[in-house]
Structure formats: C-alpha cells, structure tokens
Design a protein around this motif. Sequence first.
Motif, PDB file in Angstrom:
ATOM      1  N   ASP A   1      64.251  26.915  33.326  1.00 32.18           N
ATOM      2  CA  ASP A   1      65.263  25.932  32.902  1.00 32.18           C
ATOM      3  C   ASP A   1      66.664  26.427  33.264  1.00 32.18           C
ATOM      4  OD1 ASP A   1      63.372  24.203  31.935  1.00 32.18           O
ATOM      5  OD2 ASP A   1      63.549  24.861  29.846  1.00 32.18           O
ATOM      6  N   LEU A   2      66.894  27.734  33.090  1.00 32.99           N
ATOM      7  CA  LEU A   2      68.202  28.289  33.445  1.00 32.99           C
ATOM      8  C   LEU A   2      68.440  28.220  34.948  1.00 32.99           C
ATOM      9  CD1 LEU A   2      68.262  31.493  31.162  1.00 32.99           C
ATOM     10  CD2 LEU A   2      69.433  29.316  30.765  1.00 32.99           C
ATOM     11  N   LEU A   3      67.365  28.321  35.722  1.00 33.87           N
ATOM     12  CA  LEU A   3      67.478  28.289  37.181  1.00 33.87           C
ATOM     13  C   LEU A   3      67.556  26.865  37.742  1.00 33.87           C
ATOM     14  CD1 LEU A   3      64.898  31.058  38.140  1.00 33.87           C
ATOM     15  CD2 LEU A   3      67.362  31.157  38.540  1.00 33.87           C
ATOM     16  N   ASP A   4      67.351  25.873  36.883  1.00 41.61           N
ATOM     17  CA  ASP A   4      67.343  24.489  37.360  1.00 41.61           C
ATOM     18  C   ASP A   4      68.682  24.127  38.012  1.00 41.61           C
ATOM     19  OD1 ASP A   4      66.408  21.924  37.779  1.00 41.61           O
ATOM     20  OD2 ASP A   4      67.143  21.197  35.848  1.00 41.61           O
ATOM     21  N   GLY A   5      68.644  23.743  39.267  1.00 47.02           N
ATOM     22  CA  GLY A   5      69.845  23.356  39.996  1.00 47.02           C
ATOM     23  C   GLY A   5      70.592  24.505  40.641  1.00 47.02           C
ATOM     24  N   VAL A   6      70.175  25.739  40.352  1.00 44.26           N
ATOM     25  CA  VAL A   6      70.847  26.910  40.924  1.00 44.26           C
ATOM     26  C   VAL A   6      70.368  27.116  42.354  1.00 44.26           C
ATOM     27  CG1 VAL A   6      71.180  29.403  40.756  1.00 44.26           C
ATOM     28  CG2 VAL A   6      71.137  27.998  38.679  1.00 44.26           C
ATOM     29  N   GLY A   7      71.293  27.278  43.284  1.00 48.88           N
ATOM     30  CA  GLY A   7      70.946  27.525  44.677  1.00 48.88           C
ATOM     31  C   GLY A   7      71.029  28.998  45.032  1.00 48.88           C
ATOM     32  N   ILE A   8      70.702  29.319  46.253  1.00 50.53           N
ATOM     33  CA  ILE A   8      70.721  30.704  46.739  1.00 50.53           C
ATOM     34  C   ILE A   8      71.391  30.744  48.109  1.00 50.53           C
ATOM     35  CG2 ILE A   8      69.312  32.633  47.577  1.00 50.53           C
ATOM     36  CD1 ILE A   8      69.305  32.490  44.599  1.00 50.53           C
ATOM     37  N   ARG A   9      72.234  31.717  48.302  1.00 53.75           N
ATOM     38  CA  ARG A   9      72.770  31.964  49.642  1.00 53.75           C
ATOM     39  C   ARG A   9      72.663  33.456  49.932  1.00 53.75           C
ATOM     40  NH1 ARG A   9      77.808  30.995  46.933  1.00 53.75           N
ATOM     41  NH2 ARG A   9      79.149  32.838  46.852  1.00 53.75           N
ATOM     42  N   VAL A  10      72.565  33.771  51.202  1.00 53.22           N
ATOM     43  CA  VAL A  10      72.441  35.170  51.618  1.00 53.22           C
ATOM     44  C   VAL A  10      73.826  35.693  51.967  1.00 53.22           C
ATOM     45  CG1 VAL A  10      71.438  36.766  53.282  1.00 53.22           C
ATOM     46  CG2 VAL A  10      70.115  34.796  52.482  1.00 53.22           C
ATOM     47  N   VAL A  11      74.164  36.860  51.391  1.00 50.29           N
ATOM     48  CA  VAL A  11      75.472  37.463  51.629  1.00 50.29           C
ATOM     49  C   VAL A  11      75.283  38.919  52.037  1.00 50.29           C
ATOM     50  CG1 VAL A  11      76.618  35.944  49.981  1.00 50.29           C
ATOM     51  CG2 VAL A  11      75.723  38.149  49.210  1.00 50.29           C
ATOM     52  N   ALA A  12      76.342  39.506  52.566  1.00 50.35           N
ATOM     53  CA  ALA A  12      76.299  40.925  52.930  1.00 50.35           C
ATOM     54  C   ALA A  12      76.223  41.776  51.669  1.00 50.35           C
ATOM     55  CB  ALA A  12      77.536  41.290  53.738  1.00 50.35           C
ATOM     56  N   GLY A  13      75.455  42.857  51.750  1.00 53.94           N
ATOM     57  CA  GLY A  13      75.330  43.759  50.625  1.00 53.94           C
ATOM     58  C   GLY A  13      76.592  44.568  50.407  1.00 53.94           C
ATOM     59  N   GLU A  14      76.738  45.088  49.188  1.00 54.84           N
ATOM     60  CA  GLU A  14      77.903  45.911  48.870  1.00 54.84           C
ATOM     61  C   GLU A  14      77.700  47.329  49.385  1.00 54.84           C
ATOM     62  OE1 GLU A  14      79.067  45.708  44.786  1.00 54.84           O
ATOM     63  OE2 GLU A  14      78.594  43.574  44.625  1.00 54.84           O
ATOM     64  N   ALA A  15      78.782  48.059  49.475  1.00 53.92           N
ATOM     65  CA  ALA A  15      78.716  49.444  49.952  1.00 53.92           C
ATOM     66  C   ALA A  15      77.796  50.262  49.058  1.00 53.92           C
ATOM     67  CB  ALA A  15      80.112  50.054  49.971  1.00 53.92           C
ATOM     68  N   GLY A  16      76.917  51.039  49.654  1.00 52.97           N
ATOM     69  CA  GLY A  16      76.019  51.885  48.895  1.00 52.97           C
ATOM     70  C   GLY A  16      74.680  51.245  48.579  1.00 52.97           C
ATOM     71  N   GLU A  17      74.503  49.962  48.876  1.00 57.84           N
ATOM     72  CA  GLU A  17      73.224  49.312  48.634  1.00 57.84           C
ATOM     73  C   GLU A  17      72.211  49.740  49.681  1.00 57.84           C
ATOM     74  OE1 GLU A  17      73.000  45.151  47.791  1.00 57.84           O
ATOM     75  OE2 GLU A  17      75.048  45.083  47.048  1.00 57.84           O
ATOM     76  N   GLY A  18      70.937  49.659  49.296  1.00 59.42           N
ATOM     77  CA  GLY A  18      69.891  50.033  50.231  1.00 59.42           C
ATOM     78  C   GLY A  18      69.667  49.003  51.315  1.00 59.42           C
ATOM     79  N   SER A  19      70.094  47.761  51.073  1.00 61.53           N
ATOM     80  CA  SER A  19      69.902  46.696  52.049  1.00 61.53           C
ATOM     81  C   SER A  19      71.248  46.168  52.517  1.00 61.53           C
ATOM     82  CB  SER A  19      69.078  45.556  51.433  1.00 61.53           C
ATOM     83  OG  SER A  19      68.975  44.464  52.317  1.00 61.53           O
ATOM     84  N   ALA A  20      71.282  45.700  53.759  1.00 58.31           N
ATOM     85  CA  ALA A  20      72.534  45.178  54.312  1.00 58.31           C
ATOM     86  C   ALA A  20      72.837  43.778  53.793  1.00 58.31           C
ATOM     87  CB  ALA A  20      72.461  45.170  55.835  1.00 58.31           C
ATOM     88  N   PHE A  21      71.792  43.083  53.271  1.00 54.15           N
ATOM     89  CA  PHE A  21      71.980  41.722  52.790  1.00 54.15           C
ATOM     90  C   PHE A  21      71.277  41.544  51.444  1.00 54.15           C
ATOM     91  CE2 PHE A  21      71.987  41.677  57.416  1.00 54.15           C
ATOM     92  CZ  PHE A  21      73.177  41.030  57.682  1.00 54.15           C
ATOM     93  N   ARG A  22      71.712  40.555  50.708  1.00 53.93           N
ATOM     94  CA  ARG A  22      71.067  40.219  49.439  1.00 53.93           C
ATOM     95  C   ARG A  22      71.325  38.760  49.119  1.00 53.93           C
ATOM     96  NH1 ARG A  22      75.313  40.297  45.666  1.00 53.93           N
ATOM     97  NH2 ARG A  22      77.078  41.608  46.290  1.00 53.93           N
ATOM     98  N   GLU A  23      70.599  38.279  48.121  1.00 50.37           N
ATOM     99  CA  GLU A  23      70.740  36.893  47.706  1.00 50.37           C
ATOM    100  C   GLU A  23      71.790  36.783  46.601  1.00 50.37           C
ATOM    101  OE1 GLU A  23      66.860  35.779  46.456  1.00 50.37           O
ATOM    102  OE2 GLU A  23      66.177  35.288  48.488  1.00 50.37           O
ATOM    103  N   ARG A  24      72.558  35.704  46.644  1.00 48.59           N
ATOM    104  CA  ARG A  24      73.542  35.441  45.588  1.00 48.59           C
ATOM    105  C   ARG A  24      73.315  34.019  45.073  1.00 48.59           C
ATOM    106  NH1 ARG A  24      79.878  36.628  46.155  1.00 48.59           N
ATOM    107  NH2 ARG A  24      79.054  38.698  45.643  1.00 48.59           N
TER     108      ARG A  24
END
Length: 254
Positions: free
Chosen positions: A92-115
């Motif tokens: 229910d909390l996720l209802d209508g929430v979308g996802i976009r891919v963004v660049a990861g922050e410095a020090g993260e293990g992955s170069a990209f993540r979902e926001r």
Amino acid sequence: MFNPEINRALIAASDLINTAEGLKSAKPSPDTLDSVEGLSVYLHEREPELEWPTTTVNRRQLEKVRALRHKLQTLWSAAPVIEPKELDIINDLLDGVGIRVVAGEAGEGSAFRERPIPISDQISDVMTATVAAALSYLVTNEETGRLRICRGDDCEASIVDLTRNRSKLFCDFGNCANRAHVRAYRARQAARKDDEETSGPVRPRLTKPSAAEKADQLNRPTSATAIAAKEFRDRMREELMQKRQESSKATKKV
C-alpha cells in the motif's frame, strides 16, 4: 550496511516511530509529533541527503505522517517475520511510487542504484516513497530481522541494526545496554549463591603436593603426633651425631 540511501531511510523511519509516546530507556517520553512545529523539528533533524522538503508542512501533512508512523510501528513490531498483512502494508505504501536508476554515491559497491519517485512533492508522499522502497529492499533480501525493538527492560524504542554482525540490540536513548549487563551479572551471582546453598560451597580442586612441599610439611608439623615424631627424630639424630663424634675422637687418640 546497505547503500547510503537505504540506511538513511531506515534510520529516519526508526526515528519517526520513536516520536510516539512511550517508554524510552525506562523513562516516559511524550509524543513529539503532535503539532506542525513538531513535524518541522523532526524534518530539520534529518540528514540533508534525504532531500525531504519542509515547505509543504501543514496540518493535513502532519496527519498523513502520523498515519505513516502508525504503519511503521506495525511493521517493526512484526519483524523479523513479515506476514501477508504486513506485506499488504508495504505494498500500500508503494502504491503509485515509481523507480528511476541513478548514479551511486561515492563509496558504494555499485555504480548505479534505484531511487523511488514519490507520487507528489508533498512531504508525506516523499517520506512514504523513501521509506517504503527501503522496506521492500529488506523484505526481498530477507533482512527484516534488522528491524527491532530495544531489548532493554521498560523500553519501547525502535531500532534498526545496520551492523555487519547484527549485534545492535539496544537503543541510544539511555543506558539500556548497561542496565542489561548489570541485571545479567546479578542473575549469575544469585544463581551461584543458590547453588552453594543447595550443594554447599564450591571446594577448591585438590592438587598433589610436590616433593619440596612434602619436605616442608615434615619440617613444619601441625598436629601433636607429628610434632612428637619430629622431636623423636631430631633427638635420635643428635644422639647418633654425638656417638660419631666420640668415636672419631677415640680413633685419633689411638
């Protein structure tokens, strides 16, 4: 433990729950989210990287955030096992929430993540999207055991364990950890005392005396019999030595 955005969201969610009235480290804590000003204070204390706006704070938004808090309380209390009814809350909390891919922050293990993309720029919707995305990550990665209630007696504080070894059990509101350690120590002492009253005091383990200790015991007798035996041996030794000296003198004269 996770990526910085998820960590920030989980900490903010835990802090939101702890704005509710209840016991924190054995001390009563009032509801600090009972006014628009209280919500503003809560938001200003968040990490700026969350990008939670404060310009849309009003009475209606306050009520929606309080409703979000209630749902989070239910999820935290149900963890680590998430039943279908808790999954329904997250969905229910996720209802209508979308996802976009963004660049990861410095020090993260992955170069990209979902926001997550909220359904509006209203503070309640932004908070809901951020927190719901973090919770869905925990569920799909079977990490809901990190959502906990403080183990301290007389404490209802919510915590999130972001340690690698899952070692966080107590809140940071007071001295819950120290009080727990003291109680455990006293319980061990009481159990030891009960054992001694039941079976007698714990006797020291007997060890075999060495040759030097045996000789020392002979030279320092304690009982009356041992003392008399030592005196007899000493007297016989003196008489023998005296006879040897007299025999030696007689031999020299001859």
